[in-house]
Design a protein around this motif. Sequence first.
Motif, PDB file in Angstrom:
ATOM      1  N   LYS A  77     -15.393 -34.201 -85.299  1.00 25.52           N
ATOM      2  CA  LYS A  77     -14.592 -33.162 -85.943  1.00 25.52           C
ATOM      3  C   LYS A  77     -13.133 -33.270 -85.509  1.00 25.52           C
ATOM      4  O   LYS A  77     -12.829 -33.759 -84.424  1.00 25.52           O
ATOM      5  CB  LYS A  77     -15.141 -31.778 -85.608  1.00 25.52           C
ATOM      6  CG  LYS A  77     -16.562 -31.541 -86.110  1.00 25.52           C
ATOM      7  CD  LYS A  77     -17.060 -30.145 -85.793  1.00 25.52           C
ATOM      8  CE  LYS A  77     -18.461 -29.907 -86.342  1.00 25.52           C
ATOM      9  NZ  LYS A  77     -18.962 -28.540 -86.047  1.00 25.52           N
ATOM     10  N   GLY A  78     -12.254 -32.802 -86.388  1.00 21.92           N
ATOM     11  CA  GLY A  78     -10.832 -32.785 -86.075  1.00 21.92           C
ATOM     12  C   GLY A  78     -10.161 -34.131 -86.232  1.00 21.92           C
ATOM     13  O   GLY A  78      -9.306 -34.508 -85.432  1.00 21.92           O
ATOM     14  N   LEU A  79     -10.537 -34.867 -87.288  1.00 18.27           N
ATOM     15  CA  LEU A  79     -10.025 -36.220 -87.507  1.00 18.27           C
ATOM     16  C   LEU A  79      -8.801 -36.228 -88.404  1.00 18.27           C
ATOM     17  O   LEU A  79      -8.584 -35.321 -89.207  1.00 18.27           O
ATOM     18  CB  LEU A  79     -11.108 -37.077 -88.174  1.00 18.27           C
ATOM     19  CG  LEU A  79     -12.452 -37.184 -87.456  1.00 18.27           C
ATOM     20  CD1 LEU A  79     -13.465 -37.833 -88.386  1.00 18.27           C
ATOM     21  CD2 LEU A  79     -12.307 -37.979 -86.170  1.00 18.27           C
ATOM     22  N   ASN A  80      -8.035 -37.293 -88.300  1.00 20.45           N
ATOM     23  CA  ASN A  80      -7.021 -37.640 -89.289  1.00 20.45           C
ATOM     24  C   ASN A  80      -7.408 -39.006 -89.836  1.00 20.45           C
ATOM     25  O   ASN A  80      -7.147 -40.028 -89.217  1.00 20.45           O
ATOM     26  CB  ASN A  80      -5.624 -37.678 -88.676  1.00 20.45           C
ATOM     27  CG  ASN A  80      -4.555 -38.103 -89.680  1.00 20.45           C
ATOM     28  OD1 ASN A  80      -4.851 -38.358 -90.845  1.00 20.45           O
ATOM     29  ND2 ASN A  80      -3.318 -38.201 -89.239  1.00 20.45           N
ATOM     30  N   PRO A 137     -10.149 -45.576 -92.166  1.00 24.55           N
ATOM     31  CA  PRO A 137     -10.524 -45.771 -90.769  1.00 24.55           C
ATOM     32  C   PRO A 137     -11.992 -45.528 -90.427  1.00 24.55           C
ATOM     33  O   PRO A 137     -12.630 -46.386 -89.801  1.00 24.55           O
ATOM     34  CB  PRO A 137      -9.603 -44.789 -90.028  1.00 24.55           C
ATOM     35  CG  PRO A 137      -8.367 -44.767 -90.860  1.00 24.55           C
ATOM     36  CD  PRO A 137      -8.875 -44.827 -92.289  1.00 24.55           C
ATOM     37  N   LEU A 138     -12.555 -44.390 -90.827  1.00 23.07           N
ATOM     38  CA  LEU A 138     -13.944 -44.103 -90.472  1.00 23.07           C
ATOM     39  C   LEU A 138     -14.904 -45.113 -91.095  1.00 23.07           C
ATOM     40  O   LEU A 138     -15.835 -45.588 -90.436  1.00 23.07           O
ATOM     41  CB  LEU A 138     -14.330 -42.689 -90.924  1.00 23.07           C
ATOM     42  CG  LEU A 138     -14.182 -41.562 -89.908  1.00 23.07           C
ATOM     43  CD1 LEU A 138     -14.577 -40.241 -90.547  1.00 23.07           C
ATOM     44  CD2 LEU A 138     -15.013 -41.820 -88.667  1.00 23.07           C
ATOM     45  N   VAL A 139     -14.701 -45.434 -92.361  1.00 19.36           N
ATOM     46  CA  VAL A 139     -15.572 -46.402 -93.034  1.00 19.36           C
ATOM     47  C   VAL A 139     -15.463 -47.769 -92.357  1.00 19.36           C
ATOM     48  O   VAL A 139     -16.469 -48.452 -92.134  1.00 19.36           O
ATOM     49  CB  VAL A 139     -15.233 -46.495 -94.530  1.00 19.36           C
ATOM     50  CG1 VAL A 139     -16.005 -47.637 -95.190  1.00 19.36           C
ATOM     51  CG2 VAL A 139     -15.554 -45.179 -95.229  1.00 19.36           C
ATOM     52  N   ASP A 158     -13.841 -33.633 -90.820  1.00 23.94           N
ATOM     53  CA  ASP A 158     -15.080 -33.581 -90.050  1.00 23.94           C
ATOM     54  C   ASP A 158     -16.099 -34.486 -90.740  1.00 23.94           C
ATOM     55  O   ASP A 158     -16.200 -34.479 -91.968  1.00 23.94           O
ATOM     56  CB  ASP A 158     -15.631 -32.155 -89.988  1.00 23.94           C
ATOM     57  CG  ASP A 158     -14.605 -31.160 -89.474  1.00 23.94           C
ATOM     58  OD1 ASP A 158     -13.835 -31.513 -88.563  1.00 23.94           O
ATOM     59  OD2 ASP A 158     -14.572 -30.024 -89.998  1.00 23.94           O
ATOM     60  N   ALA A 159     -16.851 -35.237 -89.959  1.00 26.79           N
ATOM     61  CA  ALA A 159     -17.766 -36.215 -90.561  1.00 26.79           C
ATOM     62  C   ALA A 159     -19.089 -36.265 -89.825  1.00 26.79           C
ATOM     63  O   ALA A 159     -19.179 -35.935 -88.634  1.00 26.79           O
ATOM     64  CB  ALA A 159     -17.127 -37.600 -90.555  1.00 26.79           C
ATOM     65  N   ILE A 160     -20.115 -36.679 -90.563  1.00 28.06           N
ATOM     66  CA  ILE A 160     -21.422 -36.953 -89.981  1.00 28.06           C
ATOM     67  C   ILE A 160     -21.765 -38.405 -90.297  1.00 28.06           C
ATOM     68  O   ILE A 160     -21.724 -38.823 -91.455  1.00 28.06           O
ATOM     69  CB  ILE A 160     -22.502 -35.977 -90.497  1.00 28.06           C
ATOM     70  CG1 ILE A 160     -23.845 -36.269 -89.832  1.00 28.06           C
ATOM     71  CG2 ILE A 160     -22.611 -35.987 -92.024  1.00 28.06           C
ATOM     72  CD1 ILE A 160     -24.860 -35.160 -90.025  1.00 28.06           C
ATOM     73  N   LEU A 161     -22.048 -39.179 -89.256  1.00 30.23           N
ATOM     74  CA  LEU A 161     -22.336 -40.599 -89.381  1.00 30.23           C
ATOM     75  C   LEU A 161     -23.793 -40.838 -88.986  1.00 30.23           C
ATOM     76  O   LEU A 161     -24.305 -40.212 -88.055  1.00 30.23           O
ATOM     77  CB  LEU A 161     -21.402 -41.422 -88.488  1.00 30.23           C
ATOM     78  CG  LEU A 161     -19.907 -41.107 -88.652  1.00 30.23           C
ATOM     79  CD1 LEU A 161     -19.084 -41.818 -87.586  1.00 30.23           C
ATOM     80  CD2 LEU A 161     -19.422 -41.487 -90.033  1.00 30.23           C
ATOM     81  N   VAL A 162     -24.463 -41.742 -89.687  1.00 33.11           N
ATOM     82  CA  VAL A 162     -25.878 -42.014 -89.421  1.00 33.11           C
ATOM     83  C   VAL A 162     -26.102 -43.495 -89.182  1.00 33.11           C
ATOM     84  O   VAL A 162     -25.435 -44.346 -89.773  1.00 33.11           O
ATOM     85  CB  VAL A 162     -26.778 -41.525 -90.576  1.00 33.11           C
ATOM     86  CG1 VAL A 162     -26.600 -40.035 -90.805  1.00 33.11           C
ATOM     87  CG2 VAL A 162     -26.519 -42.309 -91.860  1.00 33.11           C
ATOM     88  N   ASP A 198     -11.390 -44.050 -79.172  1.00 33.59           N
ATOM     89  CA  ASP A 198     -10.187 -44.859 -78.967  1.00 33.59           C
ATOM     90  C   ASP A 198      -9.192 -44.687 -80.108  1.00 33.59           C
ATOM     91  O   ASP A 198      -7.984 -44.582 -79.875  1.00 33.59           O
ATOM     92  CB  ASP A 198     -10.564 -46.335 -78.823  1.00 33.59           C
ATOM     93  CG  ASP A 198     -11.273 -46.636 -77.510  1.00 33.59           C
ATOM     94  OD1 ASP A 198     -11.212 -45.787 -76.599  1.00 33.59           O
ATOM     95  OD2 ASP A 198     -11.890 -47.706 -77.400  1.00 33.59           O
ATOM     96  N   TYR A 199      -9.697 -44.659 -81.352  1.00 40.14           N
ATOM     97  CA  TYR A 199      -8.783 -44.620 -82.495  1.00 40.14           C
ATOM     98  C   TYR A 199      -8.296 -43.209 -82.808  1.00 40.14           C
ATOM     99  O   TYR A 199      -7.097 -42.984 -83.030  1.00 40.14           O
ATOM    100  CB  TYR A 199      -9.438 -45.231 -83.736  1.00 40.14           C
ATOM    101  CG  TYR A 199      -8.479 -45.298 -84.912  1.00 40.14           C
ATOM    102  CD1 TYR A 199      -7.536 -46.323 -85.005  1.00 40.14           C
ATOM    103  CD2 TYR A 199      -8.494 -44.325 -85.913  1.00 40.14           C
ATOM    104  CE1 TYR A 199      -6.629 -46.380 -86.054  1.00 40.14           C
ATOM    105  CE2 TYR A 199      -7.597 -44.367 -86.970  1.00 40.14           C
ATOM    106  CZ  TYR A 199      -6.676 -45.393 -87.037  1.00 40.14           C
ATOM    107  OH  TYR A 199      -5.769 -45.429 -88.077  1.00 40.14           O
ATOM    108  N   PHE A 200      -9.217 -42.261 -82.846  1.00 42.29           N
ATOM    109  CA  PHE A 200      -8.876 -40.903 -83.271  1.00 42.29           C
ATOM    110  C   PHE A 200      -8.563 -39.960 -82.107  1.00 42.29           C
ATOM    111  O   PHE A 200      -8.008 -38.881 -82.319  1.00 42.29           O
ATOM    112  CB  PHE A 200     -10.022 -40.286 -84.078  1.00 42.29           C
ATOM    113  CG  PHE A 200     -10.278 -40.934 -85.406  1.00 42.29           C
ATOM    114  CD1 PHE A 200      -9.437 -40.698 -86.490  1.00 42.29           C
ATOM    115  CD2 PHE A 200     -11.357 -41.773 -85.590  1.00 42.29           C
ATOM    116  CE1 PHE A 200      -9.675 -41.271 -87.723  1.00 42.29           C
ATOM    117  CE2 PHE A 200     -11.610 -42.363 -86.824  1.00 42.29           C
ATOM    118  CZ  PHE A 200     -10.764 -42.115 -87.893  1.00 42.29           C
TER     119      PHE A 200
END
Length: 235
Positions: free
Chosen positions: A24-27, A102-104, A186-190, A215-217
């Motif tokens: 949570k709290g990503l850019n 970034p997340l992908v 905010d994201a949910i990763l599986v 490290d990144y976010f």
Amino acid sequence: MNVIVDENFWQVFPEAQISILVVKGLNNEVDESKDPYFQKLLNQASKKALDYLPDDSFTQNEVIQEWRQAFTKFKTKKGARSSIEAMLKRVSQGREFRPINPLVDLYNSISLSYALPCGGEDLNTIQGDLHLGKAKGGEAFFPLGAEEDSPALPEEIIYYDQAGVVYRNLNWREAQRTMLTEETKDAILVIEAINSAQKERALQAAQALQELIQDYFGVTGQVTHLSVNQPTLTV
């Protein structure tokens, strides 16, 4: 919000493990100046993925066989294959992965490095609880770029919420309405695993993904490994 793996999923895959990482709290905005970082990360992951393809015959490799056998255990859309098969196929063909956002990019690098299906959704677009289980049939599903509904089949294994399908055929294909975008905060990763060897890799993969995100976010995510003995998580 709860993440719930339904009993009918465990009846098909009693040894499975679904690793969940909530951040949570990503850019997640794309910064083209960071493209070289992500390109290097994806290139390195593609090289690691070659370790899972020792057999010249693509379909005879262990990871491919494991997931093809898994997909015979439930109803699937014709031609559906595990997401990791599609990624490893690209690697075997020498095709490069390019940065998306970034997340992908981070979870794709982990998927390749550990040869496991990984996916991610925007937490704030999920309506009600997120379930993993068998479809009743007819649940709404609009994949990226679709102009019409492609509803789930009865007995197909899907991720779903109150509005319909989030992923079809495990995480073979995702709905456009919940996909990760530059606006995702905010994201949910599986990370999916179905046997003991995969489960061990998934423990390492979840930790590695958590570290990449930190490290990144600069955000520390919460990791939970769901199993038949712990099938639910409150986010």
